[in-house]
Design a protein around this motif. Structure first.
Motif, short mmCIF file in Angstrom:
data_model
loop_
_atom_site.label_atom_id
_atom_site.label_comp_id
_atom_site.label_asym_id
_atom_site.label_seq_id
_atom_site.Cartn_x
_atom_site.Cartn_y
_atom_site.Cartn_z
N ALA A 161 -31.09 52.15 -20.09
CA ALA A 161 -30.36 53.19 -20.84
C ALA A 161 -30.20 52.83 -22.31
O ALA A 161 -29.95 53.71 -23.14
CB ALA A 161 -29.00 53.43 -20.21
N GLU A 162 -30.33 51.53 -22.64
CA GLU A 162 -30.18 51.10 -24.03
C GLU A 162 -31.51 51.09 -24.79
O GLU A 162 -31.53 50.76 -25.97
CB GLU A 162 -29.58 49.68 -24.05
CG GLU A 162 -28.15 49.62 -23.51
CD GLU A 162 -27.64 48.20 -23.40
OE1 GLU A 162 -26.49 47.95 -23.82
OE2 GLU A 162 -28.39 47.33 -22.89
N GLY A 180 -35.94 55.41 -16.70
CA GLY A 180 -34.57 55.76 -17.06
C GLY A 180 -34.29 55.62 -18.54
O GLY A 180 -33.14 55.39 -18.93
N ARG A 182 -34.84 57.05 -22.71
CA ARG A 182 -35.13 58.19 -23.57
C ARG A 182 -36.49 57.98 -24.22
O ARG A 182 -36.90 56.84 -24.46
CB ARG A 182 -34.04 58.35 -24.62
CG ARG A 182 -32.70 58.80 -24.04
CD ARG A 182 -31.56 58.60 -24.99
NE ARG A 182 -31.21 57.19 -25.13
CZ ARG A 182 -30.26 56.73 -25.93
NH1 ARG A 182 -29.59 57.57 -26.70
NH2 ARG A 182 -30.02 55.44 -25.99
#
Length: 221
Positions: A161-162, A180, A182
């Motif tokens: 996510a980071e 998961g 971006r």
């Protein structure tokens, strides 16, 4: 009118190579057109699926009944041809300044190329090789499997996510999503696959150190 979008909570960037920071299309087309003709396939149709995957995985998609040992053998030959053929390999517009801006920021190269090919192409494009790099030898499964991006995140020490992925291909964007993460799509191919943001050139991206220790990532679209 252009607008800017800032990504929150970014700690690391994971960069595909071909089509994302290095333009190697001329070499890829030469080698794959030759292979397609050897197999009696339409080169135009072959080029629709080659980007992002390791060569053997592309061959398996195109010739599903073909023995995998033949795909692995052709993949080895293809890698050798591509590594020795660097004519036309150039940086993607904006890539030199973008890569220079990442010095000191957590980032990794995550590519379907093997180490020799990645080293040759990054050198031909005169781009700095990231300290952390996940190449074909590092994984057991090709994109769109997320293994490469997950390994890149783990080696840098951050959660999925980071991390933000930079990709140009359908397989790569799917891999980033499956991890998961971006995804910022780069170049004309990426626009069709609905990344979280899309840029034509890397000069539309700004990455700087954030006061909280992360990365301030701004995209102008």
């Amino acid at each position: 009118m252009r607008r800017s979008e800032e990504f929150d909570g970014v700690k690391a960037l994971l960069l595909d190579m071909d089509g994302t920071i290095v333009n190697s299309d001329a070499v890829v087309e030469r080698c794959w057109h030759r292979w397609a003709e050897e197999q009696g396939l339409d080169p135009a149709e072959v080029m629709k699926v080659v980007h992002g995957r390791q060569g053997y995985a592309t061959m398996a998609v195109l010739l599903p009944d073909r023995p995998m040992e033949l795909n692995y053998a052709d993949n080895r030959r293809m890698l050798a041809e591509e590594t020795s053929s660097l004519d036309g390999v150039i940086p993607v517009p904006g890539a030199p300044a973008f890569m220079a801006s990442l010095a000191g920021l957590p980032h990794a190269l995550v590519t379907s190329a093997d180490t020799a090919l990645a080293t040759a192409r990054m050198g031909a494009a005169q781009l700095p090789m990231p300290r952390v790099r996940i190449t074909a030898e590092s994984v057991g499964a090709s994109k769109p499997d997320p293994e490469g991006f997950l390994k890149g995140a783990a080696e840098l020490g951050f959660s999925p996510a980071e991390c933000v992925v930079f990709e140009d291909s359908e397989a790569g964007i799917a891999a980033g999503r499956a991890a998961g993460m971006r995804v910022i799509g780069v170049g004309p191919r990426a626009a069709a696959f609905a990344p979280d943001a899309h840029v034509t050139h890397l000069d539309q991206v700004q990455a700087t150190a954030h006061p909280d220790g992360g990365i301030r990532l701004r995209v102008t679209v």
